[in-house]
Scaffold this active site. Structure first.
Site, PDB file in Angstrom:
ATOM      1  N   GLY A  33       0.816  -1.210   0.000  1.00  0.00           N
ATOM      2  CA  GLY A  33       0.000   0.000   0.000  1.00  0.00           C
ATOM      3  C   GLY A  33       0.847   1.255   0.000  1.00  0.00           C
ATOM      4  CG  ASN A  34      -0.470   4.669  -1.586  1.00  0.00           C
ATOM      5  OD1 ASN A  34      -1.142   5.519  -1.023  1.00  0.00           O
ATOM      6  ND2 ASN A  34      -0.934   3.972  -2.618  1.00  0.00           N
ATOM      7  NE  ARG A  35       3.897   8.001   5.158  1.00  0.00           N
ATOM      8  CZ  ARG A  35       4.815   8.881   5.511  1.00  0.00           C
ATOM      9  NH1 ARG A  35       6.012   8.829   4.954  1.00  0.00           N
ATOM     10  NH2 ARG A  35       4.559   9.793   6.411  1.00  0.00           N
TER      11      ARG A  35
END
Ligand code: CTP
Ligand code: CA
Length: 235
Positions: A33-35
């Site tokens: 995932g990412n932030r």
């Protein structure tokens, strides 16, 4: 016809906004995932709603509550988001791709939870490229000769010799969208924060517009800009 039923510069228009960060599954319990918190995209959806539009929010894992009064479509992975966006874009007057779409996904998704190896070795993940949703939406728009304004977002850090906005100019040309909103990102900048700065670049050329403030203020500024852009291009 007034799609949103509201008053304002986008009254009668349909707006698709994507927001949040995609998660690319590895197995039933793990993902890459990412932030992205989804804050900026959610703020754009709310601002478009307040401007009178009928809004579809294609949401990939928001850390904030979605706004009331918009149609919410959940899309977890890049592929799910692609399908949701292609569908909603077919009847949208404006598309804003604020989602952080993973560039790659695991080549294979394990059907059962991956176990550690007996010999203590670590797995090597093979990744494959995800589809570029923004480019696909631009291509579909062009092929269908749809009157639709397509807006991209870009988070750039810049490098020696190239500023974030220069990277943004290159990206705007590569993507073929009408507007690109460039965020300068770094360790403490933008992600999860409430204040931000966006530089809006237009494919029609002209000056860069800098929007600064809370994500809500910046979103309102971007929606105003979208309304002006629509007014500037004859039907
Ligand atoms: N985007 C998309 N589909 C992807 C990747 C990005 O639709 N697979 C959209 C994003 O929602 C954003 C814009 O493209 O509106 C720019 O995203 P960005 O990650 O900055 O662009 P990339 O082309 O992936 O370039 P980079 O190599 O810098 O990540
Ligand atoms: Ca990317």
């Amino acid at each position: 016809a007034r799609a949103g039923g509201g008053e304002g510069p986008l009254a009668g228009l349909r707006v698709l906004v994507s927001a949040g960060g995609t998660r690319e599954p590895l197995d039933p319990v793990r993902f890459l995932g990412n932030r992205s918190s989804g804050r900026q995209g959610v703020a754009v959806a709310a601002a478009a709603r307040d401007a009178g539009a009928e809004v579809v929010l294609a949401a990939a894992h928001l850390e904030v509550a979605p706004p009331a009064g918009v149609e919410l479509v959940h899309a977890g992975s890049a592929e799910q988001l692609r399908r949701a966006c292609v569908r909603a874009a077919a009847r949208a007057d404006v598309v804003v791709m604020a989602a952080a779409v993973a560039d790659y996904r695991p080549a294979r998704v394990a059907e059962t939870k991956m176990k550690k190896t007996e010999d203590g070795s670590a797995p090597v993940l093979e990744l494959v490229r995800n589809p570029d949703i923004l480019r696909e939406l631009v291509d579909l728009r062009n092929t269908a000769r749809r009157r639709q304004l397509v807006v991209g977002f870009a988070a750039e850090t810049g490098e020696a010799g190239t500023t974030p906005v220069e990277f943004g100019r290159q990206k705007l040309a590569r993507k073929g969208c009408d507007l690109l909103a460039v965020n300068q990102v770094g360790e403490d900048l933008v992600f999860g924060q409430d204040t931000t700065a966006l530089t809006v670049l237009s494919a029609r050329g002209g000056d860069e517009q800098v929007l600064e403030g809370t994500k809500d203020e910046v979103a309102r500024g971007l929606v105003d800009r979208i309304a002006r852009e629509l007014a500037a291009v004859p039907a």
